[in-house]
Enzyme design. Structure first.
Site, mmCIF file in Angstrom:
data_model
loop_
_atom_site.group_PDB
_atom_site.id
_atom_site.type_symbol
_atom_site.label_atom_id
_atom_site.label_comp_id
_atom_site.label_asym_id
_atom_site.label_seq_id
_atom_site.Cartn_x
_atom_site.Cartn_y
_atom_site.Cartn_z
ATOM 1 N N HIS A 178 0.833 -1.200 0.000
ATOM 2 C CA HIS A 178 0.000 0.000 0.000
ATOM 3 C C HIS A 178 0.872 1.256 0.000
ATOM 4 O O HIS A 178 0.441 2.324 -0.438
ATOM 5 C CB HIS A 178 -0.913 0.027 1.228
ATOM 6 C CG HIS A 178 -1.959 -1.032 1.212
ATOM 7 N ND1 HIS A 178 -1.748 -2.295 1.711
ATOM 8 C CD2 HIS A 178 -3.238 -1.029 0.742
ATOM 9 C CE1 HIS A 178 -2.845 -3.024 1.559
ATOM 10 N NE2 HIS A 178 -3.764 -2.276 0.976
ATOM 11 N N ASP B 106 -4.409 -5.841 -8.214
ATOM 12 C CA ASP B 106 -4.618 -5.165 -6.942
ATOM 13 C C ASP B 106 -4.786 -3.681 -7.254
ATOM 14 O O ASP B 106 -4.580 -3.237 -8.393
ATOM 15 C CB ASP B 106 -3.421 -5.414 -6.010
ATOM 16 C CG ASP B 106 -3.802 -5.357 -4.532
ATOM 17 O OD1 ASP B 106 -4.863 -4.779 -4.214
ATOM 18 O OD2 ASP B 106 -3.050 -5.874 -3.702
#
Length: 453
Positions: free
Chosen positions: A281, A353
Protein backbone atom coordinates in the site's frame (compact mmCIF):
# COMPACT_ATOMS: atom_id res chain seq x y z
CA UNK A 1 -33.76 -6.85 -23.36
CA UNK A 2 -34.02 -6.60 -19.59
CA UNK A 3 -31.52 -3.96 -18.53
CA UNK A 4 -31.11 -5.39 -15.07
CA UNK A 5 -30.33 -9.01 -15.91
CA UNK A 6 -27.55 -10.30 -18.12
CA UNK A 7 -28.73 -11.85 -21.44
CA UNK A 8 -28.64 -15.65 -21.39
CA UNK A 9 -26.15 -17.78 -23.20
CA UNK A 10 -24.99 -21.37 -22.75
CA UNK A 11 -21.63 -21.86 -21.08
CA UNK A 12 -21.17 -25.09 -23.01
CA UNK A 13 -20.70 -22.99 -26.12
CA UNK A 14 -17.96 -21.03 -24.36
CA UNK A 15 -16.08 -24.15 -23.38
CA UNK A 16 -16.43 -25.81 -26.79
CA UNK A 17 -15.06 -22.81 -28.62
CA UNK A 18 -12.37 -22.09 -26.05
CA UNK A 19 -10.82 -25.49 -26.87
CA UNK A 20 -10.75 -24.75 -30.61
CA UNK A 21 -9.43 -21.25 -30.09
CA UNK A 22 -6.74 -22.32 -27.68
CA UNK A 23 -5.40 -24.72 -30.31
CA UNK A 24 -5.41 -22.02 -32.98
CA UNK A 25 -3.78 -19.53 -30.63
CA UNK A 26 -0.92 -21.90 -29.95
CA UNK A 27 -0.09 -21.97 -33.66
CA UNK A 28 -0.50 -18.25 -34.21
CA UNK A 29 1.12 -16.96 -31.02
CA UNK A 30 3.69 -14.19 -31.57
CA UNK A 31 6.21 -12.53 -29.31
CA UNK A 32 5.10 -10.04 -26.67
CA UNK A 33 5.01 -6.26 -26.98
CA UNK A 34 7.96 -3.97 -26.36
CA UNK A 35 8.47 -2.16 -23.06
CA UNK A 36 6.58 1.09 -22.44
CA UNK A 37 9.12 3.90 -22.33
CA UNK A 38 7.06 5.79 -19.75
CA UNK A 39 7.43 3.01 -17.20
CA UNK A 40 10.17 3.49 -14.64
CA UNK A 41 12.63 0.70 -13.90
CA UNK A 42 12.55 -0.17 -10.23
CA UNK A 43 15.75 -1.62 -8.80
CA UNK A 44 15.46 -4.55 -6.39
CA UNK A 45 15.74 -3.50 -2.78
CA UNK A 46 18.95 -4.95 -1.32
CA UNK A 47 17.66 -5.02 2.24
CA UNK A 48 14.81 -7.47 1.58
CA UNK A 49 15.76 -10.92 2.88
CA UNK A 50 13.98 -13.88 1.37
CA UNK A 51 13.04 -16.89 3.48
CA UNK A 52 12.95 -19.95 1.23
CA UNK A 53 10.67 -22.09 3.43
CA UNK A 54 9.66 -25.67 2.81
CA UNK A 55 6.38 -27.11 1.62
CA UNK A 56 4.39 -29.87 3.27
CA UNK A 57 1.85 -30.02 0.45
CA UNK A 58 0.73 -33.44 -0.73
CA UNK A 59 1.69 -34.70 -4.18
CA UNK A 60 -1.67 -33.72 -5.71
CA UNK A 61 -0.79 -30.05 -5.27
CA UNK A 62 2.74 -30.40 -6.60
CA UNK A 63 3.73 -27.16 -8.29
CA UNK A 64 5.52 -26.18 -11.44
CA UNK A 65 9.14 -27.10 -10.98
CA UNK A 66 11.29 -25.23 -13.50
CA UNK A 67 14.98 -25.91 -13.72
CA UNK A 68 16.77 -23.58 -11.26
CA UNK A 69 17.82 -20.38 -13.00
CA UNK A 70 15.49 -20.94 -15.95
CA UNK A 71 13.40 -17.80 -16.61
CA UNK A 72 9.63 -18.06 -16.90
CA UNK A 73 8.53 -17.93 -20.52
CA UNK A 74 6.69 -14.69 -21.37
CA UNK A 75 4.60 -16.28 -24.12
CA UNK A 76 1.12 -17.61 -23.52
CA UNK A 77 -1.83 -18.52 -25.67
CA UNK A 78 -4.92 -16.37 -25.03
CA UNK A 79 -8.09 -17.99 -23.78
CA UNK A 80 -11.34 -18.13 -25.72
CA UNK A 81 -11.47 -15.22 -28.11
CA UNK A 82 -14.67 -13.56 -29.27
CA UNK A 83 -13.04 -12.87 -32.65
CA UNK A 84 -13.42 -16.51 -33.76
CA UNK A 85 -16.73 -18.27 -34.35
CA UNK A 86 -18.77 -15.11 -33.72
CA UNK A 87 -21.78 -16.35 -35.67
CA UNK A 88 -22.09 -19.40 -33.42
CA UNK A 89 -21.38 -17.76 -30.06
CA UNK A 90 -24.00 -15.40 -28.58
CA UNK A 91 -21.52 -13.86 -26.14
CA UNK A 92 -19.00 -13.25 -28.90
CA UNK A 93 -21.69 -11.47 -30.89
CA UNK A 94 -22.44 -9.26 -27.91
CA UNK A 95 -18.77 -8.34 -27.51
CA UNK A 96 -18.50 -7.62 -31.23
CA UNK A 97 -21.51 -5.31 -31.01
CA UNK A 98 -20.14 -3.19 -28.16
CA UNK A 99 -18.45 0.15 -28.62
CA UNK A 100 -14.79 0.43 -27.65
CA UNK A 101 -15.82 2.79 -24.84
CA UNK A 102 -18.23 0.21 -23.41
CA UNK A 103 -15.58 -2.51 -23.62
CA UNK A 104 -13.02 -0.41 -21.77
CA UNK A 105 -15.67 0.41 -19.17
CA UNK A 106 -16.22 -3.26 -18.41
CA UNK A 107 -12.52 -3.59 -17.58
CA UNK A 108 -12.66 -0.95 -14.83
CA UNK A 109 -13.62 -1.74 -11.23
CA UNK A 110 -13.69 1.45 -9.21
CA UNK A 111 -13.98 2.80 -5.69
CA UNK A 112 -16.21 5.70 -4.72
CA UNK A 113 -16.24 8.44 -2.09
CA UNK A 114 -18.62 8.70 0.83
CA UNK A 115 -21.59 6.74 2.12
CA UNK A 116 -24.12 8.15 -0.35
CA UNK A 117 -24.31 8.12 -4.13
CA UNK A 118 -22.40 11.14 -5.46
CA UNK A 119 -22.29 12.65 -8.94
CA UNK A 120 -18.84 11.29 -9.74
CA UNK A 121 -20.03 7.74 -9.03
CA UNK A 122 -23.11 8.30 -11.17
CA UNK A 123 -20.95 9.49 -14.07
CA UNK A 124 -18.55 6.55 -13.84
CA UNK A 125 -21.50 4.16 -14.00
CA UNK A 126 -23.91 5.81 -16.41
CA UNK A 127 -21.42 7.53 -18.75
CA UNK A 128 -18.25 5.46 -18.53
CA UNK A 129 -20.14 2.17 -18.08
CA UNK A 130 -17.65 0.81 -15.53
CA UNK A 131 -17.93 -2.91 -14.97
CA UNK A 132 -17.87 -2.88 -11.20
CA UNK A 133 -17.67 -1.07 -7.88
CA UNK A 134 -15.72 -1.81 -4.71
CA UNK A 135 -16.81 -0.54 -1.30
CA UNK A 136 -14.47 -0.02 1.64
CA UNK A 137 -14.96 0.60 5.34
CA UNK A 138 -15.32 4.35 4.76
CA UNK A 139 -18.32 3.71 2.50
CA UNK A 140 -20.22 1.71 5.11
CA UNK A 141 -21.94 3.15 8.20
CA UNK A 142 -24.66 0.65 9.03
CA UNK A 143 -26.75 -2.00 7.36
CA UNK A 144 -29.53 0.27 6.14
CA UNK A 145 -27.28 2.98 4.69
CA UNK A 146 -25.01 0.37 3.08
CA UNK A 147 -27.93 -1.31 1.35
CA UNK A 148 -29.33 2.05 0.22
CA UNK A 149 -25.96 2.95 -1.30
CA UNK A 150 -25.64 -0.39 -3.09
CA UNK A 151 -29.19 -0.21 -4.45
CA UNK A 152 -28.56 3.36 -5.65
CA UNK A 153 -25.37 2.27 -7.40
CA UNK A 154 -27.21 -0.53 -9.16
CA UNK A 155 -30.04 1.81 -10.14
CA UNK A 156 -27.50 4.14 -11.74
CA UNK A 157 -26.56 1.24 -14.02
CA UNK A 158 -30.13 0.79 -15.28
CA UNK A 159 -29.33 2.34 -18.64
CA UNK A 160 -26.52 -0.13 -19.33
CA UNK A 161 -26.77 -3.65 -20.67
CA UNK A 162 -24.56 -5.52 -18.23
CA UNK A 163 -24.94 -5.73 -14.43
CA UNK A 164 -22.25 -4.47 -12.08
CA UNK A 165 -19.74 -6.45 -10.14
CA UNK A 166 -20.48 -5.25 -6.60
CA UNK A 167 -17.31 -6.19 -4.76
CA UNK A 168 -15.89 -6.04 -1.26
CA UNK A 169 -12.93 -7.27 0.80
CA UNK A 170 -14.72 -9.48 3.31
CA UNK A 171 -12.09 -11.89 4.58
CA UNK A 172 -12.90 -12.10 8.29
CA UNK A 173 -10.70 -10.90 11.12
CA UNK A 174 -9.21 -7.44 10.67
CA UNK A 175 -10.27 -7.24 7.01
CA UNK A 176 -14.02 -7.10 7.48
CA UNK A 177 -16.33 -4.54 5.87
CA UNK A 178 -19.71 -5.69 7.14
CA UNK A 179 -21.39 -3.37 9.67
CA UNK A 180 -21.94 -4.33 13.31
CA UNK A 181 -25.35 -5.82 12.43
CA UNK A 182 -23.44 -8.96 11.38
CA UNK A 183 -21.78 -11.34 13.83
CA UNK A 184 -18.03 -11.04 13.27
CA UNK A 185 -16.21 -13.81 11.43
CA UNK A 186 -12.67 -14.48 12.71
CA UNK A 187 -9.43 -14.35 10.75
CA UNK A 188 -8.16 -17.11 8.50
CA UNK A 189 -5.38 -17.79 10.99
CA UNK A 190 -7.87 -18.82 13.68
CA UNK A 191 -9.57 -21.18 11.27
CA UNK A 192 -6.20 -22.41 10.06
CA UNK A 193 -5.31 -23.59 13.57
CA UNK A 194 -8.10 -26.17 13.32
CA UNK A 195 -6.67 -27.61 10.12
CA UNK A 196 -10.27 -28.48 9.27
CA UNK A 197 -11.33 -28.28 5.63
CA UNK A 198 -15.02 -28.43 6.54
CA UNK A 199 -14.64 -25.45 8.89
CA UNK A 200 -13.06 -23.44 6.09
CA UNK A 201 -15.78 -24.48 3.66
CA UNK A 202 -18.45 -23.36 6.11
CA UNK A 203 -16.56 -20.10 6.56
CA UNK A 204 -16.75 -19.55 2.79
CA UNK A 205 -20.48 -20.20 2.74
CA UNK A 206 -21.08 -17.83 5.66
CA UNK A 207 -18.99 -15.10 4.04
CA UNK A 208 -21.01 -15.54 0.86
CA UNK A 209 -24.30 -15.29 2.73
CA UNK A 210 -23.07 -12.09 4.37
CA UNK A 211 -22.03 -10.33 1.19
CA UNK A 212 -25.01 -11.53 -0.85
CA UNK A 213 -27.46 -10.38 1.82
CA UNK A 214 -26.02 -6.88 1.53
CA UNK A 215 -26.19 -6.74 -2.27
CA UNK A 216 -22.58 -7.62 -3.09
CA UNK A 217 -21.80 -10.40 -5.56
CA UNK A 218 -17.98 -10.57 -5.54
CA UNK A 219 -15.70 -11.14 -2.56
CA UNK A 220 -11.95 -10.59 -2.70
CA UNK A 221 -11.27 -13.79 -0.80
CA UNK A 222 -9.82 -16.25 -0.01
CA UNK A 223 -6.28 -15.18 0.80
CA UNK A 224 -3.94 -17.88 -0.54
CA UNK A 225 -0.72 -16.25 0.68
CA UNK A 226 1.49 -18.42 2.89
CA UNK A 227 2.56 -16.55 6.03
CA UNK A 228 6.21 -17.57 5.79
CA UNK A 229 7.78 -14.28 6.87
CA UNK A 230 7.17 -13.17 10.51
CA UNK A 231 8.15 -9.61 9.54
CA UNK A 232 5.37 -9.38 6.95
CA UNK A 233 3.38 -6.18 7.68
CA UNK A 234 0.29 -6.94 5.59
CA UNK A 235 -0.54 -10.66 5.65
CA UNK A 236 -0.07 -12.19 9.11
CA UNK A 237 -3.38 -13.50 10.43
CA UNK A 238 -4.99 -13.00 7.03
CA UNK A 239 -3.26 -16.25 5.99
CA UNK A 240 -4.45 -19.72 6.99
CA UNK A 241 -0.92 -20.59 8.06
CA UNK A 242 2.78 -20.87 7.38
CA UNK A 243 2.84 -24.01 5.24
CA UNK A 244 1.47 -24.81 1.82
CA UNK A 245 -0.66 -27.77 2.86
CA UNK A 246 -2.85 -25.83 5.31
CA UNK A 247 -3.21 -22.80 3.03
CA UNK A 248 -4.01 -24.96 0.00
CA UNK A 249 -6.59 -27.21 1.64
CA UNK A 250 -8.40 -24.55 3.64
CA UNK A 251 -8.12 -21.88 0.99
CA UNK A 252 -9.69 -24.08 -1.67
CA UNK A 253 -12.42 -25.15 0.76
CA UNK A 254 -13.26 -21.49 1.43
CA UNK A 255 -13.18 -20.70 -2.29
CA UNK A 256 -15.62 -23.51 -3.02
CA UNK A 257 -17.87 -22.47 -0.16
CA UNK A 258 -18.13 -18.93 -1.51
CA UNK A 259 -18.81 -20.14 -5.04
CA UNK A 260 -21.35 -22.81 -4.08
CA UNK A 261 -23.36 -20.21 -2.18
CA UNK A 262 -23.39 -17.90 -5.21
CA UNK A 263 -20.70 -15.29 -4.49
CA UNK A 264 -17.76 -14.85 -6.86
CA UNK A 265 -14.51 -15.69 -5.03
CA UNK A 266 -11.30 -13.91 -6.04
CA UNK A 267 -8.16 -15.72 -4.89
CA UNK A 268 -5.29 -13.44 -3.88
CA UNK A 269 -2.51 -12.21 -3.95
CA UNK A 270 -0.77 -14.03 -6.83
CA UNK A 271 2.13 -14.95 -7.07
CA UNK A 272 2.24 -14.78 -3.24
CA UNK A 273 2.44 -11.92 -0.74
CA UNK A 274 3.44 -14.01 2.27
CA UNK A 275 7.20 -13.46 2.15
CA UNK A 276 7.28 -9.67 1.81
CA UNK A 277 8.55 -7.27 4.44
CA UNK A 278 7.19 -4.11 2.79
CA UNK A 279 3.56 -2.96 2.69
CA UNK A 280 2.57 -2.63 -0.97
CA UNK A 281 0.00 0.00 0.00
CA UNK A 282 2.99 2.25 0.66
CA UNK A 283 5.95 0.97 -1.36
CA UNK A 284 6.93 -1.72 -3.85
CA UNK A 285 7.96 -4.99 -2.16
CA UNK A 286 10.79 -6.99 -3.71
CA UNK A 287 11.16 -10.75 -3.38
CA UNK A 288 14.44 -12.18 -4.65
CA UNK A 289 13.33 -15.77 -5.07
CA UNK A 290 13.92 -17.88 -8.15
CA UNK A 291 11.12 -19.60 -10.04
CA UNK A 292 12.24 -22.92 -8.55
CA UNK A 293 11.97 -21.56 -5.00
CA UNK A 294 8.55 -20.02 -5.62
CA UNK A 295 7.29 -23.24 -7.18
CA UNK A 296 8.07 -25.13 -3.97
CA UNK A 297 6.02 -22.85 -1.71
CA UNK A 298 4.21 -19.67 -2.80
CA UNK A 299 2.72 -21.00 -6.03
CA UNK A 300 1.32 -24.24 -4.63
CA UNK A 301 -2.03 -22.90 -3.31
CA UNK A 302 -2.64 -20.87 -6.47
CA UNK A 303 -1.85 -23.72 -8.79
CA UNK A 304 -4.13 -26.04 -6.82
CA UNK A 305 -6.96 -23.46 -6.87
CA UNK A 306 -6.58 -23.10 -10.64
CA UNK A 307 -6.85 -26.87 -10.97
CA UNK A 308 -10.08 -26.57 -8.97
CA UNK A 309 -11.48 -24.07 -11.51
CA UNK A 310 -10.85 -20.76 -9.74
CA UNK A 311 -12.94 -18.01 -11.35
CA UNK A 312 -10.76 -14.98 -10.70
CA UNK A 313 -7.23 -14.17 -9.50
CA UNK A 314 -5.96 -10.92 -8.02
CA UNK A 315 -2.34 -10.17 -8.94
CA UNK A 316 -0.09 -8.39 -6.43
CA UNK A 317 2.21 -5.41 -6.81
CA UNK A 318 5.45 -7.23 -6.00
CA UNK A 319 8.71 -7.15 -7.93
CA UNK A 320 10.34 -10.52 -8.56
CA UNK A 321 13.70 -9.57 -10.14
CA UNK A 322 14.60 -13.16 -10.98
CA UNK A 323 11.37 -13.47 -13.01
CA UNK A 324 11.05 -9.94 -14.37
CA UNK A 325 13.66 -7.36 -13.29
CA UNK A 326 11.73 -4.36 -14.61
CA UNK A 327 8.05 -4.76 -13.76
CA UNK A 328 6.09 -5.99 -10.73
CA UNK A 329 3.85 -9.01 -11.11
CA UNK A 330 0.75 -6.87 -11.73
CA UNK A 331 2.35 -5.26 -14.80
CA UNK A 332 4.45 -8.18 -16.03
CA UNK A 333 3.68 -10.14 -19.17
CA UNK A 334 6.23 -12.71 -18.04
CA UNK A 335 4.28 -13.37 -14.83
CA UNK A 336 0.66 -12.88 -15.93
CA UNK A 337 0.87 -14.05 -19.55
CA UNK A 338 3.73 -16.51 -19.23
CA UNK A 339 3.33 -18.00 -15.78
CA UNK A 340 -0.30 -17.57 -14.72
CA UNK A 341 -2.02 -18.04 -18.06
CA UNK A 342 0.64 -20.05 -19.89
CA UNK A 343 2.30 -22.45 -17.47
CA UNK A 344 -0.47 -22.67 -14.87
CA UNK A 345 -3.21 -22.67 -17.51
CA UNK A 346 -5.50 -20.11 -15.87
CA UNK A 347 -8.23 -19.04 -18.28
CA UNK A 348 -10.42 -17.03 -15.91
CA UNK A 349 -10.51 -13.34 -15.00
CA UNK A 350 -7.30 -11.62 -13.88
CA UNK A 351 -7.78 -8.60 -11.62
CA UNK A 352 -5.04 -6.21 -10.52
CA UNK A 353 -4.62 -5.16 -6.94
CA UNK A 354 -5.48 -1.48 -6.49
CA UNK A 355 -3.46 0.52 -9.03
CA UNK A 356 -3.56 3.59 -6.79
CA UNK A 357 -1.43 1.89 -4.12
CA UNK A 358 2.02 3.29 -3.36
CA UNK A 359 3.74 0.27 -4.91
CA UNK A 360 2.55 1.58 -8.29
CA UNK A 361 2.14 5.33 -7.87
CA UNK A 362 5.60 5.83 -6.32
CA UNK A 363 7.33 4.30 -9.34
CA UNK A 364 5.02 4.43 -12.36
CA UNK A 365 2.58 6.80 -13.95
CA UNK A 366 -0.98 5.52 -13.68
CA UNK A 367 -1.65 5.70 -17.46
CA UNK A 368 1.53 3.74 -18.24
CA UNK A 369 0.74 1.15 -15.56
CA UNK A 370 -2.78 0.71 -16.96
CA UNK A 371 -1.48 0.05 -20.46
CA UNK A 372 1.25 -2.28 -19.19
CA UNK A 373 -1.12 -4.44 -17.16
CA UNK A 374 -3.50 -4.91 -20.07
CA UNK A 375 -0.62 -5.84 -22.36
CA UNK A 376 0.51 -8.26 -19.64
CA UNK A 377 -2.86 -10.04 -19.66
CA UNK A 378 -5.00 -8.42 -16.96
CA UNK A 379 -8.74 -8.23 -17.55
CA UNK A 380 -9.97 -5.93 -14.76
CA UNK A 381 -8.11 -2.89 -13.46
CA UNK A 382 -8.93 -2.01 -9.85
CA UNK A 383 -8.87 1.76 -9.28
CA UNK A 384 -9.92 2.17 -5.69
CA UNK A 385 -9.62 5.91 -5.21
CA UNK A 386 -10.60 9.15 -6.96
CA UNK A 387 -12.74 9.85 -9.97
CA UNK A 388 -9.79 11.59 -11.66
CA UNK A 389 -7.81 8.35 -11.56
CA UNK A 390 -10.61 6.42 -13.24
CA UNK A 391 -10.77 9.07 -15.94
CA UNK A 392 -7.01 8.92 -16.43
CA UNK A 393 -6.96 5.13 -16.81
CA UNK A 394 -9.96 5.09 -19.12
CA UNK A 395 -8.41 7.73 -21.38
CA UNK A 396 -5.06 5.95 -21.45
CA UNK A 397 -6.62 2.65 -22.54
CA UNK A 398 -8.82 4.27 -25.19
CA UNK A 399 -5.83 6.11 -26.64
CA UNK A 400 -3.65 3.00 -26.53
CA UNK A 401 -6.19 1.07 -28.61
CA UNK A 402 -6.68 3.90 -31.08
CA UNK A 403 -2.89 4.21 -31.51
CA UNK A 404 -2.46 0.47 -31.93
CA UNK A 405 -0.41 -0.02 -28.76
CA UNK A 406 -3.14 -2.39 -27.55
CA UNK A 407 -5.11 -4.30 -30.16
CA UNK A 408 -8.88 -4.29 -29.92
CA UNK A 409 -8.82 -8.08 -30.10
CA UNK A 410 -6.80 -8.04 -26.87
CA UNK A 411 -9.57 -5.93 -25.28
CA UNK A 412 -12.19 -8.30 -26.68
CA UNK A 413 -10.51 -11.26 -24.96
CA UNK A 414 -10.83 -9.57 -21.58
CA UNK A 415 -14.40 -8.41 -22.09
CA UNK A 416 -15.41 -11.91 -23.17
CA UNK A 417 -14.01 -13.38 -19.94
CA UNK A 418 -15.63 -10.66 -17.83
CA UNK A 419 -19.08 -11.09 -19.33
CA UNK A 420 -18.82 -14.88 -19.15
CA UNK A 421 -18.15 -14.59 -15.41
CA UNK A 422 -21.11 -12.26 -14.91
CA UNK A 423 -23.33 -14.71 -16.76
CA UNK A 424 -22.00 -17.74 -14.87
CA UNK A 425 -23.10 -16.20 -11.55
CA UNK A 426 -26.37 -14.80 -12.97
CA UNK A 427 -25.58 -11.28 -11.79
CA UNK A 428 -28.42 -8.80 -11.55
CA UNK A 429 -28.88 -5.15 -10.65
CA UNK A 430 -32.22 -5.85 -8.98
CA UNK A 431 -32.54 -3.99 -5.64
CA UNK A 432 -32.59 -5.82 -2.31
CA UNK A 433 -34.60 -5.19 0.83
CA UNK A 434 -32.97 -4.90 4.24
CA UNK A 435 -32.18 -8.51 5.15
CA UNK A 436 -33.42 -10.36 8.20
CA UNK A 437 -30.15 -11.36 9.86
CA UNK A 438 -30.99 -13.48 12.95
CA UNK A 439 -30.77 -16.80 11.08
CA UNK A 440 -27.43 -15.92 9.49
CA UNK A 441 -25.99 -14.58 12.74
CA UNK A 442 -27.13 -17.68 14.62
CA UNK A 443 -25.42 -19.88 12.04
CA UNK A 444 -22.21 -17.87 12.40
CA UNK A 445 -22.34 -18.22 16.19
CA UNK A 446 -22.93 -21.97 15.93
CA UNK A 447 -19.97 -22.31 13.56
CA UNK A 448 -17.78 -20.27 15.93
CA UNK A 449 -18.42 -22.84 18.63
CA UNK A 450 -17.17 -25.63 16.39
CA UNK A 451 -13.83 -23.97 15.64
CA UNK A 452 -13.18 -23.26 19.32
CA UNK A 453 -13.17 -26.97 20.16
Amino acid sequence: MNRHCFPCFKLSIFYRYSMVIAALATVLLIAGCSEDNNTAVVQPSPEVTVMPGASTAPDKTAGIEPTPGTPVSPSAAPTASPDTGINDDPLARQVAGMTLEAKIGQMLLVGIDGTKLEESAKRMISEDEVGGIILYKDNIQNLKSMLTLINDLKKSNSGNTFPLFMSVDQEGGKVSRMPADYTAIPSNAKVGITGNDDAAGTMGRLLAREVLSAGFNMDFAPVLDINSNPANPVIGERSFGSNADIVTRLGIAEMKGLSEEGAIPVIKHFPGHGDTSVDSHLELPVVNKTAAQLAKLEWLPFQAAIQENADAVMVAHILYPKLDPKKPASLSKTIIGGLLRGQMGFDGVVITDDLTMGAITEHYTLPAAAVDTVLAGSDILLIAHEYANEQMVRKALLEAVKKGTISESRINDSVYRILALKEKYHLSDEPLSVPDLPALNNDIKAWLQTIKK
